[in-house]
Design an enzyme around this catalytic site. Structure first.
Site, PDB file in Angstrom:
ATOM      1  N   SER A 228       0.819  -1.215   0.000  1.00  0.00           N
ATOM      2  CA  SER A 228       0.000   0.000   0.000  1.00  0.00           C
ATOM      3  C   SER A 228       0.850   1.262   0.000  1.00  0.00           C
ATOM      4  O   SER A 228       2.008   1.264   0.440  1.00  0.00           O
ATOM      5  CB  SER A 228      -0.924   0.009   1.220  1.00  0.00           C
ATOM      6  OG  SER A 228      -0.176   0.271   2.401  1.00  0.00           O
ATOM      7  N   VAL A 231       1.912   2.316   3.698  1.00  0.00           N
ATOM      8  CA  VAL A 231       3.020   1.560   4.286  1.00  0.00           C
ATOM      9  C   VAL A 231       4.316   1.864   3.544  1.00  0.00           C
ATOM     10  O   VAL A 231       5.374   2.035   4.157  1.00  0.00           O
ATOM     11  CB  VAL A 231       2.717   0.053   4.273  1.00  0.00           C
ATOM     12  CG1 VAL A 231       3.921  -0.748   4.770  1.00  0.00           C
ATOM     13  CG2 VAL A 231       1.498  -0.250   5.145  1.00  0.00           C
ATOM     14  N   GLY A 232       4.254   1.940   2.217  1.00  0.00           N
ATOM     15  CA  GLY A 232       5.453   2.247   1.441  1.00  0.00           C
ATOM     16  C   GLY A 232       6.045   3.594   1.817  1.00  0.00           C
ATOM     17  O   GLY A 232       7.266   3.747   1.946  1.00  0.00           O
ATOM     18  N   GLU A 250       6.966  -0.236  -4.464  1.00  0.00           N
ATOM     19  CA  GLU A 250       5.916  -0.234  -5.491  1.00  0.00           C
ATOM     20  C   GLU A 250       4.601  -0.203  -4.742  1.00  0.00           C
ATOM     21  O   GLU A 250       4.297  -1.107  -3.968  1.00  0.00           O
ATOM     22  CB  GLU A 250       6.058  -1.471  -6.386  1.00  0.00           C
ATOM     23  CG  GLU A 250       5.178  -1.420  -7.625  1.00  0.00           C
ATOM     24  CD  GLU A 250       3.783  -1.950  -7.365  1.00  0.00           C
ATOM     25  OE1 GLU A 250       2.854  -1.107  -7.279  1.00  0.00           O
ATOM     26  OE2 GLU A 250       3.619  -3.157  -7.241  1.00  0.00           O
ATOM     27  N   CYS A 284      -2.283  -4.172  -8.364  1.00  0.00           N
ATOM     28  CA  CYS A 284      -1.850  -2.780  -8.344  1.00  0.00           C
ATOM     29  C   CYS A 284      -1.953  -2.148  -9.723  1.00  0.00           C
ATOM     30  O   CYS A 284      -1.946  -0.926  -9.846  1.00  0.00           O
ATOM     31  CB  CYS A 284      -0.431  -2.673  -7.813  1.00  0.00           C
ATOM     32  SG  CYS A 284       0.749  -3.719  -8.672  1.00  0.00           S
TER      33      CYS A 284
END
Length: 498
Positions: A228, A231-232, A250, A284
């Site tokens: 997500s 979080v990234g 990513e 994604c």
């Protein structure tokens, strides 16, 4: 089928970790696919220590020798490909043909990386001084933390683990909590392939209890993350506190397929069905916006809606199923929210998706597709800008190619884009003006191949793609210059004269 008891794999040994959690089949929540350890920070520390120790000897092997281990792993994937495919389908819900495609992609990645072991991994360049040779070499960074999502549970781990170990790094692998059993199967194959102890370690558990300690660990040199945006972004911020720590992220997309006025409608409709509803929209790269020239839009919409209404939703182990369940019940609530937002923001609902709870759908996380239309693009809308990660699709009429690209770019994301046109000048213009990391012409917005970079721009990634591009993230490119003369001569004219 009996549940599989997964374990951690640290320093070449299978290990328990106290409490366990269950992995349930999202198509039938009564079925426990398996259990896995609910690990803690101490388990992550142990795995990092194992990887750090193994790094000293693993880095000494040649690229060719390391590739031979990866080739052995590839042969085992080929042998067990149907077993892996069935596990993928049971654990993450996508139909068996998609589960098989996931396993085949893992095989392709292993074959590709094994082949890279005999390719040049550095090169010689000319020095300004003829008596010098200058080299650019790739050197491994150290311990790499690989944190992967549930939706491609065999493919994406191979995207990040295999290039890392080929280059001489060692790995701690933290898979998604939703798909621990597929990760366990991959580790069984690594073990059988004979990788030295500590080269690849597996630690199951939550992001809070395992992922966060890995990201913050002082001995982790790099983090490869797919998941997500929130979080990234957090991982990037944490890693920024350590100047040596590298991150490749990513982080999803609000992807679009652009259908121009000269499009072949058969290709356009099929591309948009595939792009939107494979893996139930939980990719994604899934198409959630279809941007259609007004001259074609009425006929496109009629045909698209007809096809969407024919989609069969159910347990992916059945051969005639096109779309499986959402991964968990929380995904249903998110899907409902996005559908409600579309209505609030003035959309015309064309296919009113429903939560499916009767008969064969009674114990699964099943929904049917939701398709809507805006007659005139609305900026600053939630439903057209935020990732739904579900079978939720907007049709947006536009006037011409430039407006189509303007609408496509009007989101924080920039991962995948497809354009349907018969005019090479048009697709070239779209190619050069749209914001994306993965572009397709007369194809769906899905369908990555392992020898191509996979990643996005803007909020979709930080410019360091996965798959083919990971070697750039897990190696230092270092300069090395050798003098063959009997004296020191400097390129900038410096002298040794005192």
């Amino acid at each position: 089928m009996q549940p599989i008891h997964a374990k951690n794999y640290i320093d070449g040994q299978w290990q328990e970790a106290g409490q366990v959690f269950e992995s349930l089949n999202p198509a039938n929540r009564r079925e426990t696919v398996g259990t896995a350890p609910l690990s803690q920070a101490a388990d992550a520390d142990q795995a990092v220590a194992s990887a750090k120790h193994a790094f000293e000897s693993w880095r000494e092997l040649s690229w060719v020798k390391r590739a031979e281990y990866i080739d052995a792993f590839a042969q085992l994937i080929r042998r067990d490909i149907e077993e892996i495919a069935a596990l993928v389908t049971r654990e993450c819900g996508k139909p068996l043909n998609e589960g098989r495609a996931d396993a085949v992609e893992a095989l392709h990645m292993a074959q590709y990386v094994a082949g890279l072991g005999r390719m040049p991994n550095g090169y010689t360049v000319s020095s300004e001084i003829s008596a010098k040779d200058a080299f650019i070499l790739r050197k491994p960074k150290g311990v790499i933390a690989c944190i992967t999502p549930w939706n491609f549970p065999s493919a994406i781990p191979t995207w990040v683990i295999l290039p890392s170990i080929l280059a001489g790094n060692t790995v701690v692998f933290k898979p998604a909590e939703q798909t621990p059993i597929v990760a366990h199967k991959l580790m069984e194959l690594f073990h059988e392939a004979g990788l030295p102890a500590g080269v690849v370690n597996l630690v199951h558990g939550t992001g809070e209890d395992v992922g966060d300690p890995l990201v913050k660990h002082k001995d982790v040199a790099g983090i490869l993350f797919t998941g997500s945006r929130a979080v990234g972004k957090y991982i990037q911020q944490v890693a920024a506190g350590d100047a040596y720590k590298f991150v490749a992220t990513e982080m999803g997309g609000k992807n679009g397929t652009i259908v121009l006025e000269d499009a072949d409608l058969d290709i356009a409709v099929n591309a948009c069905v595939l792009g939107a509803f494979k893996t139930s929209g939980q990719r994604c790269v899934s198409t959630s916006r279809i941007i259609v020239d007004r001259k074609l839009e009425p006929e496109f919409t009629r045909r698209y809606v007809e096809n969407v209404k024919r989609i069969k939703v159910g347990n992916g182990m059945q051969d005639d199923i096109f779309m499986g369940p959402l991964i968990e019940e929380g995904g249903i609530e998110k899907w409902k929210l996005h559908n409600a937002k579309a209505r609030e923001e003035g959309a015309e609902v064309l296919v009113d998706g429903q939560v499916l709870t009767e008969g064969e759908h009674a114990c699964g996380n099943f929904v049917s597709p939701f398709v809507y239309r805006f007659d005139g693009y609305k900026r600053n809308t939630f439903c057209l800008r935020e990732e739904a990660f579900s079978p939720h699709v907007a049709i947006i009429p536009v006037s011409g190619m430039e407006e189509a690209v303007d609408v496509y770019n009007d989101t924080d994301y920039g991962l995948s884009m497809a354009v349907i046109t018969e005019d090479y000048r048009k697709w070239r213009w779209v190619r050069d003006h749209a914001d994306y990391g993965l572009g397709y012409v007369n194809l769906p917005s899905i369908g990555a191949e392992v020898h191509l970079p996979f990643g996005g721009v803007k909020a979709s990634g930080n410019g360091h793609p996965g798959a083919e591009g990971i070697l750039e993230s897990v190696t230092h490119r270092v300069a090395f210059t050798v003098n063959h003369a009997r004296e020191i001569v400097m390129a900038q004219g410096l002298s040794t004269k005192l």
